[in-house]
Design a protein around this motif. Structure first.
Motif, PDB file in Angstrom:
ATOM      1  N   HIS A   1      -4.538 -14.394 -12.498  1.00 55.85           N
ATOM      2  CA  HIS A   1      -5.153 -13.407 -11.514  1.00 55.85           C
ATOM      3  C   HIS A   1      -6.659 -13.165 -11.868  1.00 55.85           C
ATOM      4  CE1 HIS A   1      -0.793 -12.944 -10.863  1.00 55.85           C
ATOM      5  NE2 HIS A   1      -0.836 -12.348 -11.649  1.00 55.85           N
TER       6      HIS A   1
ATOM      7  N   VAL B   1      -9.979 -11.317 -10.212  1.00 54.86           N
ATOM      8  CA  VAL B   1     -10.157 -10.114  -9.366  1.00 54.86           C
ATOM      9  C   VAL B   1     -11.671  -9.657  -9.452  1.00 54.86           C
ATOM     10  CG1 VAL B   1     -10.002  -7.543  -8.666  1.00 54.86           C
ATOM     11  CG2 VAL B   1      -7.715  -8.887  -9.539  1.00 54.86           C
TER      12      VAL B   1
ATOM     13  N   SER C   1      -8.549  -2.118  -3.313  1.00 49.97           N
ATOM     14  CA  SER C   1      -8.911  -3.247  -4.279  1.00 49.97           C
ATOM     15  C   SER C   1      -8.791  -2.677  -5.874  1.00 49.97           C
ATOM     16  CB  SER C   1     -10.382  -3.534  -4.078  1.00 49.97           C
ATOM     17  OG  SER C   1     -11.546  -2.477  -4.263  1.00 49.97           O
TER      18      SER C   1
ATOM     19  N   ALA D   1      -4.833  -2.685  -6.546  1.00 48.77           N
ATOM     20  CA  ALA D   1      -4.661  -4.137  -6.584  1.00 48.77           C
ATOM     21  C   ALA D   1      -4.896  -4.775  -8.142  1.00 48.77           C
ATOM     22  CB  ALA D   1      -5.198  -5.063  -5.794  1.00 48.77           C
ATOM     23  N   GLN D   2      -5.482  -3.960  -8.937  1.00 47.02           N
ATOM     24  CA  GLN D   2      -5.978  -4.398 -10.359  1.00 47.02           C
ATOM     25  C   GLN D   2      -4.892  -3.805 -11.151  1.00 47.02           C
ATOM     26  OE1 GLN D   2     -10.281  -4.260 -11.152  1.00 47.02           O
ATOM     27  NE2 GLN D   2     -10.442  -3.925  -9.010  1.00 47.02           N
TER      28      GLN D   2
ATOM     29  N   ARG E   1      -0.663  -4.928  -5.745  1.00 48.03           N
ATOM     30  CA  ARG E   1      -1.542  -6.042  -5.197  1.00 48.03           C
ATOM     31  C   ARG E   1      -1.490  -6.042  -3.614  1.00 48.03           C
ATOM     32  NH1 ARG E   1      -0.505  -7.790 -10.093  1.00 48.03           N
ATOM     33  NH2 ARG E   1      -2.218  -8.892 -11.332  1.00 48.03           N
TER      34      ARG E   1
ATOM     35  N   SER F   1      -3.712  -4.190  -0.867  1.00 46.57           N
ATOM     36  CA  SER F   1      -4.931  -4.735  -0.198  1.00 46.57           C
ATOM     37  C   SER F   1      -4.594  -5.327   1.205  1.00 46.57           C
ATOM     38  CB  SER F   1      -5.292  -5.841  -1.106  1.00 46.57           C
ATOM     39  OG  SER F   1      -4.635  -6.637  -1.373  1.00 46.57           O
TER      40      SER F   1
ATOM     41  N   SER G   1      -1.186 -10.597  -2.533  1.00 46.46           N
ATOM     42  CA  SER G   1      -2.500  -9.712  -2.330  1.00 46.46           C
ATOM     43  C   SER G   1      -3.386 -10.467  -1.288  1.00 46.46           C
ATOM     44  CB  SER G   1      -3.099  -9.289  -3.287  1.00 46.46           C
ATOM     45  OG  SER G   1      -3.780 -10.289  -3.957  1.00 46.46           O
TER      46      SER G   1
ATOM     47  N   GLU H   1      -4.277 -13.373  -3.813  1.00 42.24           N
ATOM     48  CA  GLU H   1      -3.427 -14.041  -4.800  1.00 42.24           C
ATOM     49  C   GLU H   1      -2.178 -14.580  -3.891  1.00 42.24           C
ATOM     50  OE1 GLU H   1      -3.694 -12.149  -8.795  1.00 42.24           O
ATOM     51  OE2 GLU H   1      -3.471 -10.402  -7.214  1.00 42.24           O
TER      52      GLU H   1
END
Length: 300
Positions: free
Chosen positions: A7, A9, A63, A66-67, A79, A82, A241, A244
């Protein structure tokens, strides 16, 4: 089953922060002078810029979500937020454009006097602000639907502000007040056109469609061509996401499990060739006495 996580980001926190600050300031300026100049074009553009501020905040928040790390309840983390943000952003812009278009039609019937000079100056500031903001998201527009949405809306705003400048010039030169609502209708068309693809892409990802740029047949062919593989079924490719992609598949290998190195090579190739970051592969022997319940193509 085996898993591969890769992943990455990209942080756009600074770009979001600056863009939100610039556009919020401009919305206030544009709304005030839109009222002073009695310009629907300026007020319409202020409304559009306000929607972009809210959209930027929505994308920024998504965003960050999503992390967040996976948990026992949210095993993929957050995720997918987003994707939801991109969809909500598109729907919101459609609503805003409908309101602007309706008001413009009313103004065509009863045009009001507009101060062209004020319109020109304020909209020119908008061109500069939106261009600067859009450029900050330029590099990430191909990799992230959220970033692409931010870029497209800000770039469209720069074009819309240019249209408002031209409307102001036309009003000053001709005295024709209908240039103002005409520009508002153009604003509406630009919003709808620039938002439509974002809406379609977000809706596709929400409904687990294969992400754009990935050909399912090519993935299936690659898996079938691996040494010892005689069949592939229960193949699914979907977006976790806006950046991803995940895959799951059952590989039939009659000679038995080929080992972890075999799987590691597949995970590497899926990532490098198809940008699939998370893969789950199940190995089966193809025993006719114990057929896989998920083997038929019509079974999910």
């Amino acid at each position: 089953m085996s898993h591969n996580h890769s992943h990455s980001v990209t942080s756009y926190n600074r770009a979001f922060m600056i863009s939100v600050a610039l556009n919020t300031t401009f919305v206030i300026i544009e709304a005030v002078y839109g009222i002073i100049a009695n310009s629907l074009a300026l007020l319409a553009d202020a409304g559009h810029n306000l929607s972009d501020v809210l959209g930027l905040l929505l994308a920024w928040g998504a965003s960050l979500l999503a992390q967040r790390q996976p948990s026992t309840r949210y095993t993929f983390g957050l995720r997918r937020s987003s994707i939801l943000a991109a969809f909500a952003n598109a729907v919101f812009l459609f609503i805003v454009s409908g309101g602007v278009g309706w008001e413009a039609i009313q103004r065509f019937r009863d045009p009001a006097p507009v101060e062209g000079d004020t319109v020109i100056i304020v909209a020119a500031i908008g061109i500069a602000i939106n261009t600067i903001s859009a450029l900050m998201f330029l590099s990430g527009r191909e990799r992230d639907l959220n970033i692409r949405g931010a870029f497209l809306h800000l770039a469209a705003d720069a074009g819309v502000s240019l249209g408002v400048v031209l409307a102001g010039i036309a009003i000053v030169l001709t005295g024709q007040q209908r240039f103002d609502p005409a520009t508002s209708l153009i604003v509406t068309i630009v919003i709808v056109v620039s938002t439509w693809q974002l809406f379609r892409d977000a809706l596709s990802l929400m409904t687990d469609a294969v992400p754009a740029g990935i050909e399912p047949l090519a993935v299936r062919t690659y898996l079938l061509e691996r040494p010892g593989v005689t069949g592939v079924h229960d193949l699914h490719i979907w977006a976790m996401s806006t950046t991803e992609t995940a895959l799951m598949a059952h590989l039939v290998i009659p000679n038995g499990h080929p080992g972890d190195a075999f799987l590691a090579e597949i995970y590497h190739d899926l990532h490098e060739n198809f940008s699939i970051e998370h893969a789950t592969i199940q190995i089966e022997l193809g025993d006719s006495g114990q057929p896989c319940a998920l083997a038929p193509e019509n079974v999910v």
